[in-house]
Design an enzyme around this catalytic site. Structure first.
Site, PDB file in Angstrom:
ATOM      1  N   GLU A  20       0.294   3.508   1.801  1.00 52.98           N
ATOM      2  CA  GLU A  20       0.541   3.966   3.188  1.00 52.98           C
ATOM      3  C   GLU A  20       1.839   3.787   3.774  1.00 52.98           C
ATOM      4  O   GLU A  20       2.162   4.123   4.834  1.00 52.98           O
ATOM      5  CB  GLU A  20      -0.467   3.244   4.128  1.00 52.98           C
ATOM      6  CG  GLU A  20      -1.823   3.935   4.047  1.00 52.98           C
ATOM      7  CD  GLU A  20      -2.036   5.136   4.685  1.00 52.98           C
ATOM      8  OE1 GLU A  20      -1.808   5.313   5.695  1.00 52.98           O
ATOM      9  OE2 GLU A  20      -2.552   6.086   3.982  1.00 52.98           O
TER      10      GLU A  20
ATOM     11  N   LYS B  18       1.922  -3.437   7.299  1.00 54.98           N
ATOM     12  CA  LYS B  18       1.844  -3.972   5.897  1.00 54.98           C
ATOM     13  C   LYS B  18       3.416  -3.935   5.431  1.00 54.98           C
ATOM     14  O   LYS B  18       3.935  -4.342   4.630  1.00 54.98           O
ATOM     15  CB  LYS B  18       1.093  -2.688   5.242  1.00 54.98           C
ATOM     16  CG  LYS B  18      -0.540  -2.970   5.041  1.00 54.98           C
ATOM     17  CD  LYS B  18      -0.795  -4.103   4.044  1.00 54.98           C
ATOM     18  CE  LYS B  18      -2.331  -4.290   4.032  1.00 54.98           C
ATOM     19  NZ  LYS B  18      -2.519  -5.418   2.917  1.00 54.98           N
TER      20      LYS B  18
ATOM     21  N   THR C 104       0.662  -1.346   0.017  1.00 57.98           N
ATOM     22  CA  THR C 104       0.137  -0.014   0.174  1.00 57.98           C
ATOM     23  C   THR C 104       0.957   1.370   0.008  1.00 57.98           C
ATOM     24  O   THR C 104       1.912   1.353   0.650  1.00 57.98           O
ATOM     25  CB  THR C 104      -1.061  -0.003   1.320  1.00 57.98           C
ATOM     26  OG1 THR C 104      -1.496   1.273   1.337  1.00 57.98           O
ATOM     27  CG2 THR C 104      -0.155  -0.487   2.361  1.00 57.98           C
TER      28      THR C 104
ATOM     29  N   TYR D  52      -1.459   0.034  10.993  1.00 61.75           N
ATOM     30  CA  TYR D  52      -1.952  -0.304   9.560  1.00 61.75           C
ATOM     31  C   TYR D  52      -0.638  -0.659   8.708  1.00 61.75           C
ATOM     32  O   TYR D  52      -0.143  -1.655   8.098  1.00 61.75           O
ATOM     33  CB  TYR D  52      -2.866   0.131   9.041  1.00 61.75           C
ATOM     34  CG  TYR D  52      -3.347  -0.308   7.530  1.00 61.75           C
ATOM     35  CD1 TYR D  52      -3.762  -1.432   7.252  1.00 61.75           C
ATOM     36  CD2 TYR D  52      -2.875   0.471   6.457  1.00 61.75           C
ATOM     37  CE1 TYR D  52      -4.082  -1.755   5.468  1.00 61.75           C
ATOM     38  CE2 TYR D  52      -3.072   0.104   5.164  1.00 61.75           C
ATOM     39  CZ  TYR D  52      -3.685  -0.989   4.673  1.00 61.75           C
ATOM     40  OH  TYR D  52      -3.936  -1.325   3.518  1.00 61.75           O
TER      41      TYR D  52
HETATM   42  P1  NAP Z   1     -11.551  -4.484   2.069  1.00 59.61           P
HETATM   43  O1  NAP Z   1     -12.718  -4.208   1.280  1.00 59.61           O
HETATM   44  O2  NAP Z   1     -11.524  -3.929   3.496  1.00 59.61           O
HETATM   45  O3  NAP Z   1     -11.412  -6.039   2.093  1.00 59.61           O
HETATM   46  C1  NAP Z   1     -10.648  -6.733   3.111  1.00 59.61           C
HETATM   47  C2  NAP Z   1     -10.764  -8.265   3.109  1.00 59.61           C
HETATM   48  O4  NAP Z   1      -9.936  -8.876   4.091  1.00 59.61           O
HETATM   49  C3  NAP Z   1     -12.324  -8.512   3.523  1.00 59.61           C
HETATM   50  O5  NAP Z   1     -12.822  -9.687   2.449  1.00 59.61           O
HETATM   51  C4  NAP Z   1     -12.226  -9.196   4.596  1.00 59.61           C
HETATM   52  O6  NAP Z   1     -13.296 -10.191   5.066  1.00 59.61           O
HETATM   53  C5  NAP Z   1     -10.699  -9.901   4.684  1.00 59.61           C
HETATM   54  N1  NAP Z   1     -10.353 -10.126   6.132  1.00 59.61           N
HETATM   55  C6  NAP Z   1      -9.979  -9.307   7.045  1.00 59.61           C
HETATM   56  N2  NAP Z   1      -9.472  -9.924   8.018  1.00 59.61           N
HETATM   57  C7  NAP Z   1      -9.300 -11.188   7.802  1.00 59.61           C
HETATM   58  C8  NAP Z   1      -8.616 -12.358   8.168  1.00 59.61           C
HETATM   59  N3  NAP Z   1      -8.498 -12.644   9.479  1.00 59.61           N
HETATM   60  N4  NAP Z   1      -8.879 -13.545   7.502  1.00 59.61           N
HETATM   61  C9  NAP Z   1      -9.141 -13.723   6.250  1.00 59.61           C
HETATM   62  N5  NAP Z   1      -9.829 -12.550   5.917  1.00 59.61           N
HETATM   63  C10 NAP Z   1      -9.864 -11.457   6.262  1.00 59.61           C
HETATM   64  O7  NAP Z   1     -10.261  -4.219   1.548  1.00 59.61           O
HETATM   65  P2  NAP Z   1      -9.846  -3.877  -0.300  1.00 59.61           P
HETATM   66  O8  NAP Z   1     -10.078  -2.212  -0.272  1.00 59.61           O
HETATM   67  O9  NAP Z   1     -10.640  -4.699  -1.024  1.00 59.61           O
HETATM   68  O10 NAP Z   1      -8.448  -3.793  -0.371  1.00 59.61           O
HETATM   69  C11 NAP Z   1      -7.449  -5.243  -0.391  1.00 59.61           C
HETATM   70  C12 NAP Z   1      -6.410  -5.468   0.088  1.00 59.61           C
HETATM   71  O11 NAP Z   1      -5.709  -4.250  -0.495  1.00 59.61           O
HETATM   72  C13 NAP Z   1      -6.321  -5.079   1.688  1.00 59.61           C
HETATM   73  O12 NAP Z   1      -5.013  -6.070   1.994  1.00 59.61           O
HETATM   74  C14 NAP Z   1      -5.957  -3.663   1.638  1.00 59.61           C
HETATM   75  O13 NAP Z   1      -5.179  -3.322   2.750  1.00 59.61           O
HETATM   76  C15 NAP Z   1      -5.008  -3.457   0.341  1.00 59.61           C
HETATM   77  N6  NAP Z   1      -4.904  -1.953  -0.105  1.00 59.61           N
HETATM   78  C16 NAP Z   1      -6.135  -1.506  -0.376  1.00 59.61           C
HETATM   79  C17 NAP Z   1      -6.107  -0.109  -1.096  1.00 59.61           C
HETATM   80  C18 NAP Z   1      -7.289   0.397  -1.421  1.00 59.61           C
HETATM   81  O14 NAP Z   1      -7.411   1.776  -1.805  1.00 59.61           O
HETATM   82  N7  NAP Z   1      -8.656  -0.052  -1.606  1.00 59.61           N
HETATM   83  C19 NAP Z   1      -4.581   0.422  -1.410  1.00 59.61           C
HETATM   84  C20 NAP Z   1      -3.699  -0.319  -1.161  1.00 59.61           C
HETATM   85  C21 NAP Z   1      -3.794  -1.558  -0.432  1.00 59.61           C
HETATM   86  P3  NAP Z   1     -14.680  -9.850   5.917  1.00 59.61           P
HETATM   87  O15 NAP Z   1     -15.482  -9.664   4.655  1.00 59.61           O
HETATM   88  O16 NAP Z   1     -14.737 -11.270   6.440  1.00 59.61           O
HETATM   89  O17 NAP Z   1     -14.337  -8.535   6.672  1.00 59.61           O
HETATM   90  O1  F7E Z   2      -8.946   8.222   4.473  1.00 54.75           O
HETATM   91  C1  F7E Z   2      -9.219  11.449   5.625  1.00 54.75           C
HETATM   92  C2  F7E Z   2      -8.299  10.735   6.491  1.00 54.75           C
HETATM   93  O2  F7E Z   2     -10.174   6.095   5.201  1.00 54.75           O
HETATM   94  C3  F7E Z   2      -8.421   9.081   3.444  1.00 54.75           C
HETATM   95  C4  F7E Z   2      -7.185   1.888   2.772  1.00 54.75           C
HETATM   96  O3  F7E Z   2      -7.980   1.461   1.655  1.00 54.75           O
HETATM   97  O4  F7E Z   2      -6.080   3.670   1.292  1.00 54.75           O
HETATM   98  C5  F7E Z   2      -7.171   3.509   2.352  1.00 54.75           C
HETATM   99  O5  F7E Z   2      -6.770   3.928   3.440  1.00 54.75           O
HETATM  100  C6  F7E Z   2      -8.292  10.377   3.882  1.00 54.75           C
HETATM  101  C7  F7E Z   2      -7.532  10.478   5.172  1.00 54.75           C
HETATM  102  O6  F7E Z   2      -8.392   5.998   3.473  1.00 54.75           O
HETATM  103  C8  F7E Z   2     -12.700  11.171   7.099  1.00 54.75           C
HETATM  104  O7  F7E Z   2      -7.789  11.446   7.577  1.00 54.75           O
HETATM  105  C9  F7E Z   2     -11.230  12.845   6.527  1.00 54.75           C
HETATM  106  O8  F7E Z   2      -6.371  11.297   5.143  1.00 54.75           O
HETATM  107  O9  F7E Z   2     -10.526   6.734   2.827  1.00 54.75           O
HETATM  108  P1  F7E Z   2      -9.684   6.757   4.076  1.00 54.75           P
HETATM  109  P2  F7E Z   2      -6.923   5.700   3.870  1.00 54.75           P
HETATM  110  O10 F7E Z   2      -6.749   6.094   5.100  1.00 54.75           O
HETATM  111  O11 F7E Z   2      -6.089   6.452   2.876  1.00 54.75           O
HETATM  112  C10 F7E Z   2      -4.861   3.051   1.600  1.00 54.75           C
HETATM  113  C11 F7E Z   2      -4.021   3.371   0.439  1.00 54.75           C
HETATM  114  C12 F7E Z   2      -4.896   1.799   2.295  1.00 54.75           C
HETATM  115  O12 F7E Z   2      -4.174   0.921   1.832  1.00 54.75           O
HETATM  116  C13 F7E Z   2      -6.091   1.451   3.053  1.00 54.75           C
HETATM  117  O13 F7E Z   2      -6.248   0.118   3.197  1.00 54.75           O
HETATM  118  O14 F7E Z   2      -9.483  11.029   4.352  1.00 54.75           O
HETATM  119  N1  F7E Z   2     -10.692  11.701   6.269  1.00 54.75           N
HETATM  120  N2  F7E Z   2     -12.699  12.404   7.090  1.00 54.75           N
HETATM  121  C14 F7E Z   2     -11.429  10.685   6.578  1.00 54.75           C
HETATM  122  N3  F7E Z   2     -11.442   9.566   6.517  1.00 54.75           N
HETATM  123  C15 F7E Z   2     -12.335   8.758   6.864  1.00 54.75           C
HETATM  124  N4  F7E Z   2     -12.259   7.318   6.600  1.00 54.75           N
HETATM  125  N5  F7E Z   2     -13.502   9.072   7.529  1.00 54.75           N
HETATM  126  C16 F7E Z   2     -13.720  10.432   7.502  1.00 54.75           C
HETATM  127  O15 F7E Z   2     -14.814  10.938   8.111  1.00 54.75           O
END
Ligand code: NAP
Ligand code: F7E
Length: 350
Positions: free
Chosen positions: A134, A160, A132, A156
């Site tokens: 992050e 990662k 990520t 987190y």
């Molecule tokens: P998400 O919607 O939060 O999905 C997370 C998945 O992980 C869900 O299916 C959840 O299952 C499963 N999970 C959580 N804990 C588990 C455990 N202990 N054992 C098995 N499965 C478990 O995340 P996403 O946005 O699809 O992201 C996919 C991956 O990419 C994640 O690893 C995230 O950290 C990473 N990532 C995401 C982004 C982004 O912007 N979306 C960017 C960079 C990296 P349940 O349905 O049971 O909760």
């Molecule tokens: O926050 C600000 C918050 O929670 C984005 C995950 O998929 O992407 C995701 O992480 C920004 C942050 O995503 C609210 O402070 C303001 O600066 O949508 P977010 P994230 O933290 O960037 C990365 C790449 C991952 O890997 C992660 O798994 O938005 N913010 N107000 C808020 N954020 C949330 N959630 N809620 C608010 O009310």
């Protein structure tokens, strides 16, 4: 037929990736963490078994904190590919449940890779780790690329980081075809409702329909590089189809603030936000009516914030031929149209 195992199958990316893999004719084992309530809503239209194009979908039970379930699944299916998408992926929440986040997001990747090794699958099974942006945290360079030093800012990101280096280590030490996809934020109508983009599109649609009074948010000035999840799962797939394993950034190269995202969404719904006040007292009002639409709630601030992320995906473009297809405007339209329909259904079922 090649077999792909997808962890995190019920999540946003898992549900898009499974569709992609089925379209490629794979046998797909979707690892599901079973719970007393169903978490299958994003997969509800996918039937287990042989699909119309001859591909196959199998649901299997497992948890990244439970090595026996991972060993059993890997041993039974001996997959050609593992896409490790499972995670506690909420950055804010990771400050409240740091140990659990470390167990799933950090140790979970190790459990999978070590199981692959113990089962003698190092030469067969290719491994994708969902790394990520992050990791870049308190950024040391703009824009961020594969060589930018990491500076994680949350439990987190630290978990990662462990998974990132574990993936590199199993590649270097044991020759596993293991890749890190360092993905910048990617969103979609299937995004969890706790993430800021979906909170805004759904909240704004509910607010317009009279189901919600206002939107309560945290830091409006954080900047992110937002792409569409559908494009990003294409990149994950491409990484495991190369001749050599490597690590790649996937990003759009454009960055916007949370405030920009808000203004774009509200404009599309016919509102114009005007801002007054500062810090936690800031408010966003509709220019025409003076109605307060957005307020700050400090509970959404983070103990340590990542203020700026913007990725450089040149390597992925050169080596994988990958580039994002959706524009920012298309992403917002896709999410907003979906949520307007969701709210209409909500009203109908009241
Ligand atoms: P998400 O919607 O939060 O999905 C997370 C998945 O992980 C869900 O299916 C959840 O299952 C499963 N999970 C959580 N804990 C588990 C455990 N202990 N054992 C098995 N499965 C478990 O995340 P996403 O946005 O699809 O992201 C996919 C991956 O990419 C994640 O690893 C995230 O950290 C990473 N990532 C995401 C982004 C982004 O912007 N979306 C960017 C960079 C990296 P349940 O349905 O049971 O909760
Ligand atoms: O926050 C600000 C918050 O929670 C984005 C995950 O998929 O992407 C995701 O992480 C920004 C942050 O995503 C609210 O402070 C303001 O600066 O949508 P977010 P994230 O933290 O960037 C990365 C790449 C991952 O890997 C992660 O798994 O938005 N913010 N107000 C808020 N954020 C949330 N959630 N809620 C608010 O009310």
């Amino acid at each position: 037929m090649k077999t792909s195992l997808v962890t995190g199958a019920t999540g946003q990316d898992g549900s898009y990736l499974i569709r992609k893999l089925l379209s490629e004719g794979r046998r797909v084992c979707a690892l599901i963490r079973r719970a007393s309530t169903s978490n299958m809503s994003r997969l509800s239209d996918l039937r287990e078994g042989i699909q119309s194009n001859g591909s196959e979908l199998i649901y299997c039970t497992g948890d990244l904190t439970d090595t026996p379930s991972l060993m059993r699944t890997l041993g039974e299916f001996e997959p050609d590919e593992v896409y490790n998408l499972a995670a506690q992926s909420d950055v804010r929440l990771s400050f409240d449940v740091p140990e659990f986040t470390g167990e799933v997001d950090g140790m979970g990747a190790l459990r999978l890779l070590e199981s692959i090794r113990r089962l003698g699958l190092t030469e067969k099974t290719r491994f994708y780790q969902a790394s990520t942006s992050e990791l870049f945290g308190d950024v040391r360079e703009k824009p961020q690329r594969e060589t930018t030093p990491f500076a994680p800012r949350s439990p987190y990101a630290i978990a990662k980081l462990f998974a990132y280096w574990t993936t590199v280590n199993y590649r270097e030490a044991f020759g596993v075809f293991a890749c890190n996809g360092i993905l910048f934020n990617h969103e979609s109508p299937l995004r969890g409702e706790n993430f800021v983009t979906r909170k805004i599109t759904l909240g704004a649609a509910r607010l317009r329909a009279g189901l919600q009074e206002k939107l309560l948010l945290g830091n409006l000035d954080a900047r992110r590089d937002w792409g569409h999840a559908q494009d990003y799962v294409e990149g994950m797939y491409l990484m495991l189809q190369q001749d050599k394993p490597d690590d790649y950034v996937l990003a759009t190269g454009e960055q916007r603030s949370v405030r920009d995202f808000l203004e774009t969404v509200f404009n599309k719904l016919g509102y114009e936000l005007v801002w007054s006040g500062t810090g936690a007292d800031e408010k966003g009002k509709d220019r025409k009516t003076g109605r307060v639409l957005v307020e700050i709630d400090p509970q959404f601030y983070r103990p340590a914030e990542v203020n700026y992320l913007c990725g450089d995906a040149t390597k992925a473009a050169d080596k994988l031929g990958w580039s994002p297809k959706h524009t920012f405007d298309e992403l917002v339209d896709d999410m907003l149209q979906h949520d307007i329909k969701q709210v209409e259904r909500e009203i109908l079922h009241r």
